[in-house]
Write a protein that holds these residues in place. Structure first.
Motif, PDB file in Angstrom:
ATOM      1  N   LEU A  15       0.851  -1.193   0.000  1.00 30.53           N
ATOM      2  CA  LEU A  15       0.000   0.000   0.000  1.00 30.53           C
ATOM      3  C   LEU A  15       0.882   1.237   0.000  1.00 30.53           C
ATOM      4  N   ILE A  16       0.540   2.204  -0.836  1.00 31.49           N
ATOM      5  CA  ILE A  16       1.236   3.498  -0.830  1.00 31.49           C
ATOM      6  C   ILE A  16       0.198   4.602  -0.702  1.00 31.49           C
TER       7      ILE A  16
ATOM      8  N   LEU B 264       4.442   3.415  -8.862  1.00 32.93           N
ATOM      9  CA  LEU B 264       3.990   2.191  -9.523  1.00 32.93           C
ATOM     10  C   LEU B 264       5.069   1.113  -9.500  1.00 32.93           C
ATOM     11  N   ASP B 265       6.328   1.539  -9.559  1.00 35.43           N
ATOM     12  CA  ASP B 265       7.445   0.585  -9.514  1.00 35.43           C
ATOM     13  C   ASP B 265       7.815   0.185  -8.084  1.00 35.43           C
ATOM     14  N   ARG B 266       7.157   0.787  -7.116  1.00 34.77           N
ATOM     15  CA  ARG B 266       7.443   0.470  -5.709  1.00 34.77           C
ATOM     16  C   ARG B 266       6.392  -0.456  -5.116  1.00 34.77           C
ATOM     17  N   LEU B 267       5.370  -0.771  -5.893  1.00 34.00           N
ATOM     18  CA  LEU B 267       4.270  -1.580  -5.395  1.00 34.00           C
ATOM     19  C   LEU B 267       4.508  -3.067  -5.616  1.00 34.00           C
TER      20      LEU B 267
ATOM     21  N   TYR C 187       2.982  -7.004  -6.132  1.00 33.26           N
ATOM     22  CA  TYR C 187       1.864  -7.610  -6.858  1.00 33.26           C
ATOM     23  C   TYR C 187       0.588  -7.451  -6.022  1.00 33.26           C
ATOM     24  N   ASN C 188      -0.504  -7.048  -6.671  1.00 30.97           N
ATOM     25  CA  ASN C 188      -1.787  -6.774  -6.020  1.00 30.97           C
ATOM     26  C   ASN C 188      -1.720  -5.571  -5.085  1.00 30.97           C
ATOM     27  N   GLY C 189      -0.707  -4.720  -5.257  1.00 31.11           N
ATOM     28  CA  GLY C 189      -0.584  -3.538  -4.420  1.00 31.11           C
ATOM     29  C   GLY C 189      -1.595  -2.462  -4.772  1.00 31.11           C
ATOM     30  N   ALA C 190      -1.714  -1.482  -3.888  1.00 35.91           N
ATOM     31  CA  ALA C 190      -2.671  -0.391  -4.078  1.00 35.91           C
ATOM     32  C   ALA C 190      -1.971   0.945  -3.869  1.00 35.91           C
ATOM     33  N   LEU C 191      -2.201   1.859  -4.778  1.00 36.50           N
ATOM     34  CA  LEU C 191      -1.699   3.230  -4.682  1.00 36.50           C
ATOM     35  C   LEU C 191      -2.880   4.154  -4.444  1.00 36.50           C
ATOM     36  N   VAL C 192      -2.829   4.923  -3.355  1.00 36.00           N
ATOM     37  CA  VAL C 192      -3.873   5.893  -3.040  1.00 36.00           C
ATOM     38  C   VAL C 192      -3.266   7.282  -3.182  1.00 36.00           C
ATOM     39  N   THR C 193      -3.826   8.092  -4.069  1.00 37.22           N
ATOM     40  CA  THR C 193      -3.280   9.414  -4.341  1.00 37.22           C
ATOM     41  C   THR C 193      -4.193  10.496  -3.793  1.00 37.22           C
ATOM     42  N   ILE C 194      -3.562  11.548  -3.273  1.00 36.72           N
ATOM     43  CA  ILE C 194      -4.299  12.691  -2.742  1.00 36.72           C
ATOM     44  C   ILE C 194      -4.112  13.919  -3.615  1.00 36.72           C
ATOM     45  N   ASP C 195      -2.959  14.043  -4.269  1.00 33.74           N
ATOM     46  CA  ASP C 195      -2.661  15.239  -5.061  1.00 33.74           C
ATOM     47  C   ASP C 195      -1.912  14.837  -6.328  1.00 33.74           C
ATOM     48  N   GLY C 196      -2.640  14.528  -7.386  1.00 26.20           N
ATOM     49  CA  GLY C 196      -2.006  14.183  -8.655  1.00 26.20           C
ATOM     50  C   GLY C 196      -2.056  12.703  -8.942  1.00 26.20           C
ATOM     51  N   GLN C 197      -2.348  12.357 -10.193  1.00 34.83           N
ATOM     52  CA  GLN C 197      -2.512  10.969 -10.608  1.00 34.83           C
ATOM     53  C   GLN C 197      -1.277  10.454 -11.341  1.00 34.83           C
ATOM     54  N   PRO C 198      -0.984   9.152 -11.244  1.00 34.46           N
ATOM     55  CA  PRO C 198       0.173   8.595 -11.949  1.00 34.46           C
ATOM     56  C   PRO C 198      -0.086   8.495 -13.450  1.00 34.46           C
ATOM     57  N   ASP C 199       1.002   8.514 -14.219  1.00 33.72           N
ATOM     58  CA  ASP C 199       0.924   8.260 -15.656  1.00 33.72           C
ATOM     59  C   ASP C 199       0.992   6.743 -15.849  1.00 33.72           C
ATOM     60  N   LEU C 200      -0.102   6.151 -16.280  1.00 32.74           N
ATOM     61  CA  LEU C 200      -0.204   4.694 -16.375  1.00 32.74           C
ATOM     62  C   LEU C 200       0.228   4.146 -17.732  1.00 32.74           C
ATOM     63  N   ARG C 201       0.578   5.019 -18.664  1.00 34.32           N
ATOM     64  CA  ARG C 201       0.793   4.561 -20.040  1.00 34.32           C
ATOM     65  C   ARG C 201       1.965   3.600 -20.185  1.00 34.32           C
ATOM     66  N   ALA C 202       3.016   3.783 -19.386  1.00 34.49           N
ATOM     67  CA  ALA C 202       4.190   2.919 -19.523  1.00 34.49           C
ATOM     68  C   ALA C 202       4.234   1.829 -18.455  1.00 34.49           C
ATOM     69  N   SER C 203       3.135   1.643 -17.738  1.00 27.96           N
ATOM     70  CA  SER C 203       3.111   0.697 -16.624  1.00 27.96           C
ATOM     71  C   SER C 203       2.382  -0.593 -17.010  1.00 27.96           C
ATOM     72  N   ASP C 204       2.838  -1.702 -16.444  1.00 24.87           N
ATOM     73  CA  ASP C 204       2.142  -2.976 -16.607  1.00 24.87           C
ATOM     74  C   ASP C 204       1.254  -3.241 -15.396  1.00 24.87           C
ATOM     75  N   TYR C 205       0.591  -2.184 -14.931  1.00 20.13           N
ATOM     76  CA  TYR C 205      -0.172  -2.262 -13.681  1.00 20.13           C
ATOM     77  C   TYR C 205      -1.275  -3.324 -13.736  1.00 20.13           C
ATOM     78  N   ALA C 206      -1.887  -3.516 -14.882  1.00 16.93           N
ATOM     79  CA  ALA C 206      -2.974  -4.503 -14.962  1.00 16.93           C
ATOM     80  C   ALA C 206      -2.445  -5.918 -14.771  1.00 16.93           C
ATOM     81  N   ARG C 207      -1.332  -6.230 -15.423  1.00 14.74           N
ATOM     82  CA  ARG C 207      -0.747  -7.564 -15.274  1.00 14.74           C
ATOM     83  C   ARG C 207      -0.333  -7.828 -13.841  1.00 14.74           C
ATOM     84  N   ARG C 208       0.086  -6.786 -13.163  1.00 15.84           N
ATOM     85  CA  ARG C 208       0.535  -6.929 -11.767  1.00 15.84           C
ATOM     86  C   ARG C 208      -0.611  -6.801 -10.766  1.00 15.84           C
ATOM     87  N   GLY C 209      -1.818  -6.592 -11.245  1.00 11.76           N
ATOM     88  CA  GLY C 209      -2.968  -6.530 -10.348  1.00 11.76           C
ATOM     89  C   GLY C 209      -3.018  -5.287  -9.488  1.00 11.76           C
TER      90      GLY C 209
END
Length: 328
Positions: free
Chosen positions: A214-215, A228-231, A233-255
């Motif tokens: 959890l972050i 995203l690289d610190r999470l 598998y099946n991790g969760a990122l909770v953001t309060i100020d600004g969203q991550p750029d998901l375009r270069a991430s394999d976040y779906a494969r990593r759950g």
């Protein structure tokens, strides 16, 4: 009554605030009239002054976090009585609470536990409720063991560290060296000096290459993307100020799940359950304080006349913990 106001739409600086006499409001049918005792100061207070809100009518009273006493009740309100001590996180589109009296909608207001002080209650709203929502409302804590809390010396981060520890998580936090003495008292398991250490490398080292489960990110989109690289598998990122750029991430494969916190958005949601949850979260935080399980982090108390100086200190990143302003 006396109040801190933005007098005109063109006034967009903290120094433009005026402490003036305005009419005491009367509560609407679904509102309370609250005599204000203490208010919490937050970054959002100066940010809305600088940015403005389209629905404001001038002079506009600023301030979102209020602890006080009910002195009058709207005709449709049945759950409160005159004399009860209450606290709430207000709606930034309506008249605020940096005043002698305020008129919140009753459904977002919480009753203060008997042993909670007004100053403690005022400190437990915007920042603490944001942390509470991030930890206990967004990502499930089932099968989570580790957390990274950014900006551990901040109003959100300092509470999030404590809540994550109460939830049984191993907590890592980013904090500069000069603020580590303060954060040590919150008992994180490891502190990362983001100015001199590579946060991603340290996280991987401390988790045997797994990453954290959890972050909680309060510091912006760039850091959220790096998270995203610190999470794990099946991790969760909770953001309060600004969203991550998901375009270069394999976040779906990593759950990986990405969640955002917009605490004050509940006021405009038209969802009664979400509005009422603001009061529920405040109540639960207050109960943790009186049970000596949570430190509300009141590090500075000032007079109402000093509110602009307090906001300037927050803007200049000079504040550790919370600033509370008191009428009494």
């Amino acid at each position: 009554m006396q109040a801190w106001v933005v007098e005109k739409n063109e006034q967009r600086q903290i120094d433009d605030l005026q402490f003036i006499q305005i009419a005491t409001p009367a509560p609407g049918a679904d509102e309370l009239l609250v005599k204000v005792h203490s208010v919490g100061l937050n970054p959002v207070d100066y940010k809305v002054i600088e940015g403005g809100v389209a629905t404001w009518h001038y002079p506009h009273v600023v301030g979102l976090d209020v602890a006080g006493e009910v002195v009058a009740i709207g005709t449709d309100v049945s759950q409160f009585t005159v004399g009860e001590r209450v606290f709430y996180h207000g709606d930034l589109t309506r008249q605020g609470g940096f005043a002698e009296f305020a008129t919140p909608k009753a459904d977002v207001v919480a009753k203060m536990p008997a042993d909670l002080t007004y100053a403690q209650a005022a400190a437990l709203l915007c920042g603490a409720m944001t942390a509470y929502q991030a930890i206990f409302r967004k990502a499930s804590l089932t099968n989570r063991h580790t957390a990274l809390i950014h900006a551990g010396a901040g109003g959100v981060g300092g509470i999030a560290i404590q809540l994550a520890k109460l939830a049984g998580l191993k907590v890592l936090t980013t904090v500069s060296k000069r603020k580590q003495a303060f954060v040590t008292n919150l008992h994180p398991d490891f502190m990362i000096d983001y100015r001199t250490q590579n946060v991603t490398q340290v996280v991987q080292q401390l988790t045997a290459g797994l990453g954290v489960d959890l972050i909680v990110n309060t510091i912006g989109a760039k850091a959220a993307t790096a998270d995203l690289d610190r999470l794990a598998y099946n991790g969760a990122l909770v953001t309060i100020d600004g969203q991550p750029d998901l375009r270069a991430s394999d976040y779906a494969r990593r759950g990986i799940g990405v969640f955002s916190v917009n605490l004050g958005g509940a006021h405009q949601s038209k969802n009664p359950q979400q509005r009422q949850d603001l009061a529920k979260m405040a109540t639960e935080l207050g109960n943790l304080v009186v049970a000596h399980k949570l430190n509300p982090l009141v590090e500075r108390q000032i007079s109402f006349q000093e509110i602009p100086q307090g906001l300037q200190a927050i803007k200049a990143h000079e504040v550790i913990g919370k600033i509370v302003a008191n009428w009494d």
